[in-house]
Design a protein around this motif. Structure first.
Motif, PDB file in Angstrom:
ATOM      1  N   TRP A   1       0.832  -1.206   0.000  1.00 16.92           N
ATOM      2  CA  TRP A   1       0.000   0.000   0.000  1.00 16.92           C
ATOM      3  C   TRP A   1       0.866   1.254   0.000  1.00 16.92           C
ATOM      4  O   TRP A   1       0.591   2.224  -0.711  1.00 16.92           O
ATOM      5  CB  TRP A   1      -0.908  -0.016   1.235  1.00 16.92           C
ATOM      6  CG  TRP A   1      -1.580   1.298   1.506  1.00 16.92           C
ATOM      7  CD1 TRP A   1      -2.699   1.801   0.890  1.00 16.92           C
ATOM      8  CD2 TRP A   1      -1.152   2.297   2.446  1.00 16.92           C
ATOM      9  NE1 TRP A   1      -3.001   3.052   1.397  1.00 16.92           N
ATOM     10  CE2 TRP A   1      -2.067   3.378   2.350  1.00 16.92           C
ATOM     11  CE3 TRP A   1      -0.107   2.383   3.362  1.00 16.92           C
ATOM     12  CZ2 TRP A   1      -1.958   4.523   3.146  1.00 16.92           C
ATOM     13  CZ3 TRP A   1       0.011   3.515   4.147  1.00 16.92           C
ATOM     14  CH2 TRP A   1      -0.906   4.561   4.032  1.00 16.92           C
ATOM     15  N   PHE A   2       1.949   1.251   0.786  1.00 13.28           N
ATOM     16  CA  PHE A   2       2.816   2.422   0.910  1.00 13.28           C
ATOM     17  C   PHE A   2       3.471   2.776  -0.424  1.00 13.28           C
ATOM     18  O   PHE A   2       3.442   3.943  -0.851  1.00 13.28           O
ATOM     19  CB  PHE A   2       3.891   2.162   1.973  1.00 13.28           C
ATOM     20  CG  PHE A   2       4.869   3.290   2.144  1.00 13.28           C
ATOM     21  CD1 PHE A   2       4.552   4.382   2.941  1.00 13.28           C
ATOM     22  CD2 PHE A   2       6.107   3.269   1.504  1.00 13.28           C
ATOM     23  CE1 PHE A   2       5.452   5.435   3.104  1.00 13.28           C
ATOM     24  CE2 PHE A   2       7.008   4.312   1.661  1.00 13.28           C
ATOM     25  CZ  PHE A   2       6.678   5.400   2.458  1.00 13.28           C
ATOM     26  N   TYR A   3       4.052   1.762  -1.101  1.00 13.95           N
ATOM     27  CA  TYR A   3       4.832   2.031  -2.320  1.00 13.95           C
ATOM     28  C   TYR A   3       3.974   2.102  -3.589  1.00 13.95           C
ATOM     29  O   TYR A   3       4.422   2.673  -4.595  1.00 13.95           O
ATOM     30  CB  TYR A   3       5.908   0.967  -2.503  1.00 13.95           C
ATOM     31  CG  TYR A   3       7.107   1.186  -1.607  1.00 13.95           C
ATOM     32  CD1 TYR A   3       7.992   2.234  -1.831  1.00 13.95           C
ATOM     33  CD2 TYR A   3       7.354   0.351  -0.525  1.00 13.95           C
ATOM     34  CE1 TYR A   3       9.079   2.454  -1.002  1.00 13.95           C
ATOM     35  CE2 TYR A   3       8.438   0.558   0.312  1.00 13.95           C
ATOM     36  CZ  TYR A   3       9.297   1.616   0.064  1.00 13.95           C
ATOM     37  OH  TYR A   3      10.369   1.829   0.891  1.00 13.95           O
ATOM     38  N   LEU A   4       2.785   1.531  -3.563  1.00 11.95           N
ATOM     39  CA  LEU A   4       1.953   1.537  -4.769  1.00 11.95           C
ATOM     40  C   LEU A   4       0.831   2.561  -4.715  1.00 11.95           C
ATOM     41  O   LEU A   4       0.277   2.917  -5.762  1.00 11.95           O
ATOM     42  CB  LEU A   4       1.368   0.145  -5.004  1.00 11.95           C
ATOM     43  CG  LEU A   4       2.381  -0.954  -5.302  1.00 11.95           C
ATOM     44  CD1 LEU A   4       1.686  -2.311  -5.445  1.00 11.95           C
ATOM     45  CD2 LEU A   4       3.185  -0.647  -6.552  1.00 11.95           C
ATOM     46  N   GLN A   5       0.505   3.038  -3.514  1.00  9.87           N
ATOM     47  CA  GLN A   5      -0.585   4.004  -3.412  1.00  9.87           C
ATOM     48  C   GLN A   5      -0.174   5.284  -2.681  1.00  9.87           C
ATOM     49  O   GLN A   5      -0.224   6.371  -3.256  1.00  9.87           O
ATOM     50  CB  GLN A   5      -1.789   3.356  -2.696  1.00  9.87           C
ATOM     51  CG  GLN A   5      -2.444   2.254  -3.510  1.00  9.87           C
ATOM     52  CD  GLN A   5      -3.709   1.729  -2.860  1.00  9.87           C
ATOM     53  OE1 GLN A   5      -3.849   1.723  -1.645  1.00  9.87           O
ATOM     54  NE2 GLN A   5      -4.632   1.259  -3.668  1.00  9.87           N
ATOM     55  N   TRP A   6       0.241   5.171  -1.419  1.00 10.21           N
ATOM     56  CA  TRP A   6       0.466   6.371  -0.609  1.00 10.21           C
ATOM     57  C   TRP A   6       1.626   7.211  -1.119  1.00 10.21           C
ATOM     58  O   TRP A   6       1.488   8.417  -1.328  1.00 10.21           O
ATOM     59  CB  TRP A   6       0.718   5.966   0.849  1.00 10.21           C
ATOM     60  CG  TRP A   6       0.760   7.148   1.767  1.00 10.21           C
ATOM     61  CD1 TRP A   6      -0.307   7.767   2.359  1.00 10.21           C
ATOM     62  CD2 TRP A   6       1.934   7.875   2.183  1.00 10.21           C
ATOM     63  NE1 TRP A   6       0.120   8.840   3.129  1.00 10.21           N
ATOM     64  CE2 TRP A   6       1.491   8.922   3.037  1.00 10.21           C
ATOM     65  CE3 TRP A   6       3.289   7.736   1.926  1.00 10.21           C
ATOM     66  CZ2 TRP A   6       2.385   9.829   3.627  1.00 10.21           C
ATOM     67  CZ3 TRP A   6       4.187   8.643   2.508  1.00 10.21           C
ATOM     68  CH2 TRP A   6       3.721   9.668   3.347  1.00 10.21           C
ATOM     69  N   LEU A   7       2.802   6.585  -1.307  1.00 10.76           N
ATOM     70  CA  LEU A   7       3.981   7.343  -1.721  1.00 10.76           C
ATOM     71  C   LEU A   7       3.832   7.947  -3.128  1.00 10.76           C
ATOM     72  O   LEU A   7       4.155   9.125  -3.327  1.00 10.76           O
ATOM     73  CB  LEU A   7       5.231   6.464  -1.653  1.00 10.76           C
ATOM     74  CG  LEU A   7       6.569   7.161  -1.932  1.00 10.76           C
ATOM     75  CD1 LEU A   7       6.782   8.332  -0.982  1.00 10.76           C
ATOM     76  CD2 LEU A   7       7.732   6.169  -1.818  1.00 10.76           C
ATOM     77  N   PRO A   8       3.337   7.182  -4.139  1.00 12.07           N
ATOM     78  CA  PRO A   8       3.129   7.811  -5.452  1.00 12.07           C
ATOM     79  C   PRO A   8       2.161   8.990  -5.395  1.00 12.07           C
ATOM     80  O   PRO A   8       2.393  10.020  -6.049  1.00 12.07           O
ATOM     81  CB  PRO A   8       2.565   6.666  -6.302  1.00 12.07           C
ATOM     82  CG  PRO A   8       3.071   5.433  -5.649  1.00 12.07           C
ATOM     83  CD  PRO A   8       3.075   5.740  -4.176  1.00 12.07           C
TER      84      PRO A   8
END
Length: 363
Positions: free
Chosen positions: A170-177
């Motif tokens: 979730w962090f690298y595919l949604q939140w960070l982008p």
């Protein structure tokens, strides 16, 4: 793996490996070629091999992985793992590289090399999140790393994999982008699929290896177990590895051979990733004075990735014909030969940068 000589002279690196292990790159290339050929010339072979699954992985691959891991884990002296847990520098450094540095580095590489190919980019990020729990034992053993340290670090990675994979996805595919103003990607990973993968591919061979050593030493003694039993059991790890590679490439041969340009674009960031993370592990271990054995184990556990889990997650989330799944398949295509090459690099570096390291146990 199999017995190796321990003299560290100016002889070539290959001379330090057994005859069986010395030509491992050749066997692996042959296995990859055979798998690709079988996948192309036998219609329906991939579907047949993939028809029965364990933990979302094809049954033949699952069998190969278990056969591959069991002999290496049977070599572990489980009564000596306490000193590994007591080494706080090794534990903390491994966690930082595996769960902070490596996934972040893969995220950066995926966006740098594949900004226009979101499916492949997502697949690469998933590969970066799947920390190695299987083949790392092979590379570590060939490079004369610390077996007990490998067992402990892989066990810790497995726990973190179950707890953190979905959150990091979730962090690298949604939140960070989204934070960076980049396109986001779905990250609906199955917690139970990840847990089952870890339990099967680490838990089963780990228990089998522990019971084998415990009862073997109890009945026959440690000398018999390590000097007579293990040399006979050792080659089966290589057989399992080669069988796994043949089946894996037979399953995905058509995808690989029909999309050569895409494979090349996915391969480049993977090449940079494996070499860079391994180098970081070796340099950090050298700076921290962990010694050759633990440094090598740190480097390989950081550089290796759990391609079985990455492929299973990509297929389960995005579909078997997706670009994400293809990126997962390209992972071992690049990882296997690169990490075999890094085994030779580690053995070359040992007498030059770790001259005081203890000789490897010839098992």
């Amino acid at each position: 793996m199999t017995s190796t000589t321990t003299a560290h002279t100016a002889s070539p690196v290959a001379a330090k490996l057994s005859t069986l292990d010395r030509f491992l790159p050749v066997w692996i290339l042959v296995a990859m070629g055979v798998g690709l050929l079988l996948g192309r010339i036998i219609p329906g072979l991939g579907a047949a091999l993939d028809s029965v699954r364990i933990a979302d992985v094809s049954l033949p691959i699952a069998v190969g992985l278990l056969v591959m891991m069991y002999p290496v884990l049977a070599k572990v002296r489980f009564d000596e793992t306490g000193h590994v847990l007591a080494d706080k520098r090794l534990m903390v450094t491994s966690l930082i590289i595996n769960w902070l540095a490596a996934p972040a580095f893969m995220f950066v590489l995926a966006w740098l090399f594949l900004p226009d190919l979101p499916e492949y980019r997502t697949g690469l990020i998933i590969v970066g999140l799947a920390r190695c729990i299987a083949m790392v034992f092979i590379w570590n053993d060939l490079a004369c790393g610390d077996r007990e340290a490998a067992a402990v670090l892989v066990a810790i990675n497995s726990v973190f994999q179950v707890l953190a994979f979905g959150l990091l996805g979730w962090f690298y595919l949604q939140w960070l982008p989204e934070l960076l103003g980049l396109p986001t990607t779905s990250s609906e990973f199955s917690f139970w699929a990840i847990t089952l993968s870890v339990l099967v591919f680490l838990g089963v061979p780990l228990i089998a290896g522990f019971l084998t050593r415990t009862f073997g030493e109890k009945v026959k003694g440690r000398s018999w177990y390590e000097e007579r039993f293990l040399p006979k059991l050792g080659p089966w790890a290589l057989y399992g590895l080669l069988f796994t590679i043949v089946v894996l490439f037979a399953l995905q041969g058509d995808e690989i051979t029909t999309h050569p340009k895409n494979v090349a674009r996915i391969a480049l960031p993977l090449l940079v990733y494996f070499v860079s993370v391994f180098a970081i592990g070796m340099v950090v271990g050298r700076v921290l004075r962990l010694g050759y054995e633990k440094t090598t184990t740190l480097a390989f556990t950081a550089a290796g990735n759990n391609f079985e889990l990455a492929i299973a997650v990509a297929i389960g989330t995005y579909g078997v014909t997706s670009g994400q799944a293809l990126a997962g398949v390209v992972g071992p295509l690049i990882e296997v030969p690169i990490l075999v090459g890094l085994v030779y690099v580690a053995l070359w570096a040992r007498p030059r940068f770790f001259p005081s390291s203890a000789e490897r146990r010839a098992i």
